[in-house]
Enzyme design. Structure first.
Site, short mmCIF file in Angstrom:
data_model
loop_
_atom_site.label_atom_id
_atom_site.label_comp_id
_atom_site.label_asym_id
_atom_site.label_seq_id
_atom_site.Cartn_x
_atom_site.Cartn_y
_atom_site.Cartn_z
N ASP A 85 1.22 -0.02 -6.84
CA ASP A 85 2.20 -0.14 -5.76
C ASP A 85 2.86 -1.51 -5.80
O ASP A 85 2.31 -2.50 -5.32
CB ASP A 85 1.52 0.08 -4.40
N GLU B 155 5.20 3.78 1.04
CA GLU B 155 5.31 4.95 0.17
C GLU B 155 4.13 5.90 0.31
O GLU B 155 4.25 7.08 0.01
CB GLU B 155 5.46 4.51 -1.29
N ASP C 57 8.27 0.32 0.42
CA ASP C 57 6.86 -0.06 0.30
C ASP C 57 5.97 0.77 1.23
O ASP C 57 4.75 0.72 1.12
CB ASP C 57 6.71 -1.57 0.59
N LYS D 65 7.12 -6.17 -3.26
CA LYS D 65 6.08 -7.00 -2.64
C LYS D 65 6.17 -8.44 -3.16
O LYS D 65 6.62 -8.64 -4.29
CB LYS D 65 4.70 -6.45 -2.98
N ARG E 37 2.61 7.17 2.92
CA ARG E 37 2.87 8.25 3.87
C ARG E 37 3.85 9.26 3.29
O ARG E 37 3.83 10.44 3.64
CB ARG E 37 3.36 7.65 5.19
N LYS F 181 -4.69 9.49 -1.33
CA LYS F 181 -3.51 8.74 -1.83
C LYS F 181 -3.79 8.20 -3.23
O LYS F 181 -4.74 7.45 -3.44
CB LYS F 181 -3.17 7.60 -0.88
N1 BES Z 1 -0.66 0.11 -0.32
C1 BES Z 1 -0.02 -0.60 0.73
C2 BES Z 1 -0.98 -1.02 1.82
C3 BES Z 1 -1.89 -2.17 1.51
C4 BES Z 1 -1.38 -3.45 1.34
C5 BES Z 1 -3.24 -1.98 1.44
C6 BES Z 1 -2.23 -4.49 1.08
C7 BES Z 1 -4.09 -3.03 1.20
C8 BES Z 1 -3.58 -4.29 1.02
C9 BES Z 1 1.05 0.27 1.37
O1 BES Z 1 1.73 1.11 0.52
C10 BES Z 1 2.06 -0.66 1.95
O2 BES Z 1 2.68 -1.34 1.20
N2 BES Z 1 2.17 -0.66 3.26
C11 BES Z 1 3.06 -1.55 3.92
C12 BES Z 1 3.69 -0.79 5.05
C13 BES Z 1 4.86 -1.48 5.66
C14 BES Z 1 6.00 -1.57 4.68
C15 BES Z 1 5.28 -0.72 6.91
C16 BES Z 1 2.26 -2.74 4.42
O3 BES Z 1 1.10 -2.58 4.80
O4 BES Z 1 2.79 -3.84 4.37
ZN ZN Z 2 0.73 1.68 -1.16
MN MN Z 3 3.38 0.13 -0.39
#
Ligand code: BES
Ligand code: ZN
Ligand code: MN
Length: 498
Positions: free
Chosen positions: A274, A353, A351, A281, A355, A269
């Site tokens: 992000d 994204e 968010d 966020k 996947r 990835k």
């Molecule tokens: N890159 C993030 C995951 C992440 C967040 C890794 C904080 C490490 C620290 C990913 O793209 C994301 O935002 N995932 C969301 C998924 C949710 C919207 C289902 C998450 O983890 O909040």
């Molecule tokens: Zn991400």
């Molecule tokens: Mn994200």
């Protein structure tokens, strides 16, 4: 750093510093004893006097001892002998490295492989030494106009002493492996630590092109957005719509194995920043989302290590890379897109994204007819909540593959922990309007993310590593860790000896 291995007694070494272990309480290692005998009890006198008792974390730097040749002797506290495990070994080396670097020894001879670590041989200890030394000395000051103040006489050469001459051959190989893994880790950390305004998708593509141009075994192709359009990668492209930086799909092919041998494919990835997109966020610690390309960076790291060792294996690295930003063209919650394999996806949260870019990259991986596919991603914050920064989350549809990865992680102290990929979880991904939704609700967020990916890898032996908790540290020692480069490189190494 320059490295060498040798065998020979500590009291005979002509070097700026000999480094020996002392266990709690005041139990000398064999090398410490040898120095002590030669100097007619100089070390035991010091220990008796109470200057150090061998607790973990203690060090004591001595000047030259009578009848020995080293300018200095560094005593390193190793803690209780029966508790001296892998982590304690690595910590003792790191501590010794800091001391050596700050006390003017430009060379040192390390008597650590003789220390007993349960279940680990000399080769393991040589490799672990190199990795700990490089970790301890790692700095990232590429973006500082003047670097942090460097020691006046930094450590330049480390000689690792092994007990028997016949261990030298395996130790030299272990040394090469350690150096290569450390170099891979460093590349991964450097790329991770670069800010999002420097490390863009185009920057990563340039780095891949460079890596390939320096090597006869590696080639690189970069697919542009127009190419992805033609391939039908509607899911990947939906993420880059809100960004001014064009997405790239980087494909690195390493051909070290037989022509007809099926490759291992790594998919990393590469979200270079992000923000969450329209599902923005919260602001706190958002800067850390520059690390959302650490999966991609780890693919670079493994490539670097494999290249350096010229391993006899075929390895493909695929990196879907983009920013995730909001603007007028950005994908909106509720939008439905079509992935490369024809699956329609309702994007309920922009968010989620990772996947969305991985699923198209995983479909693309099929054309390499892989032996197995492993994706590496900072995929879910929930993984960091579940496992903390100790373990990477592991999912696989093939238990033999899962076990290989778990074992590689144990050997390299870069551990993963398997989580369930049960079909029951898939219900959470149901959409009223498309084949699948891109989020599965609050419960088991790490699992439903993996379930989403599993829908695109049914035809393949596949594993997924969620490195959200392990790829970087926050707080005072904020920075990329280089994980899971050791785990993955070991996995590849294990495949080479078959
Ligand atoms: N890159 C993030 C995951 C992440 C967040 C890794 C904080 C490490 C620290 C990913 O793209 C994301 O935002 N995932 C969301 C998924 C949710 C919207 C289902 C998450 O983890 O909040
Ligand atoms: Zn991400
Ligand atoms: Mn994200």
């Amino acid at each position: 750093m320059e490295y060498a291995v040798k065998s020979g007694s500590p009291e005979k070494q002509r070097t700026p510093c000999v480094v020996v272990g002392v266990f709690d309480s005041r139990r000398m290692s064999d090398a410490a004893k040898a120095m002590d005998d030669a100097s007619e009890g100089a070390i035991s006198a010091i220990l008796r006097r109470g200057d150090m008792d061998g607790k973990a974390g203690q060090t004591l730097l001595l000047g030259q001892l009578p009848n020995t040749f080293a300018d200095r002797v560094l005593l390193v506290g190793c803690g209780k002998e029966r508790d001296f495990n892998e982590a304690a070994f690595a910590k003792a080396i790191a501590l010794a490295t800091q001391q050596l670097n700050n006390t003017g020894s430009i060379e040192a001879v390390l008597y650590f492989p003789e220390l007993n670590v349960k279940g680990r041989d000399t080769a393991w200890k040589v490799r672990a030494s190199v990795e700990s030394i490089e970790d301890a000395l790692y700095r990232f000051d590429a973006m500082k106009s003047s670097g942090d103040e460097a020691p006046r006489r930094p450590l330049k050469r480390v000689v690792i002493a092994v007990t028997r001459r016949k261990e030298l051959t395996e130790s030299e190989l272990a040394l090469e492996e350690g150096i290569a893994i450390a170099a891979g880790k460093k590349l991964t950390r450097d790329l991770g630590n670069l800010p999002g305004n420097v490390c863009t998708p185009s920057y990563l593509a340039d780095q891949a092109t460079k890596l390939a141009s320096d090597s006869d075994l590696l080639s690189c192709a970069v697919l542009e957005e127009a190419d992805m359009e033609k391939l039908g990668m509607g899911s990947l492209l939906s993420v880059s719509r809100g960004s001014r930086q064009p997405a790239k799909l980087i494909v690195m092919e390493y051909r070290g194995g037989a022509q007809d041998e099926k490759p291992i494919v790594l998919v990393g990835k590469g979200v270079t920043f992000d923000s969450g997109g329209i599902s923005l966020k919260p602001g706190a610690a958002m800067d850390e989302m520059k690390y959302d390309m650490c999966g991609a960076a780890s693919v670079f790291g493994v490539m670097q290590a494999v290249l350096q060792l010229r391993l006899a294996i075929n390895l493909v690295g695929i990196i879907p890379t983009t920013e995730n930003l909001p603007d007028g063209a950005a994908t909106k919650p509720g939008d439905i897109v079509t992935a490369m394999n024809g699956t329609t996806i309702e994007i309920l949260n922009t968010d989620a994204e990772g996947r969305l870019i991985l699923c198209d990259a995983l479909t693309y991986a099929e054309r390499f007819e892989p032996d197995c596919v492993i994706d590496i991603a900072t995929l879910t914050g929930a993984c960091a909540i579940a496992l903390g920064k100790q373990a990477t989350g592991l999912f696989s549809n093939t238990s033999a593959l899962a076990n290989e990865l778990l074992n590689a992680g144990r050997y390299t102290m870069d551990r993963a922990w398997e989580m369930p990929l049960w079909p029951e979880y898939e219900d959470q991904l149901k959409s009223n309007f498309a084949d699948v939704a891109n989020i599965g609700g609050r419960e088991a967020g790490t699992v439903t993310a993996a379930c989403f990916l599993s829908k695109f890898t049914r035809k393949q032996r596949w594993a997924h590593l969620d490195i959200a908790g392990t790829a970087w540290n926050s707080g005072a020692d904020k920075g990329a860790t280089g994980r899971p480069v050791p785990l993955l490189t070991q996995f590849v190494l294990d495949r080479c000896v078959e």
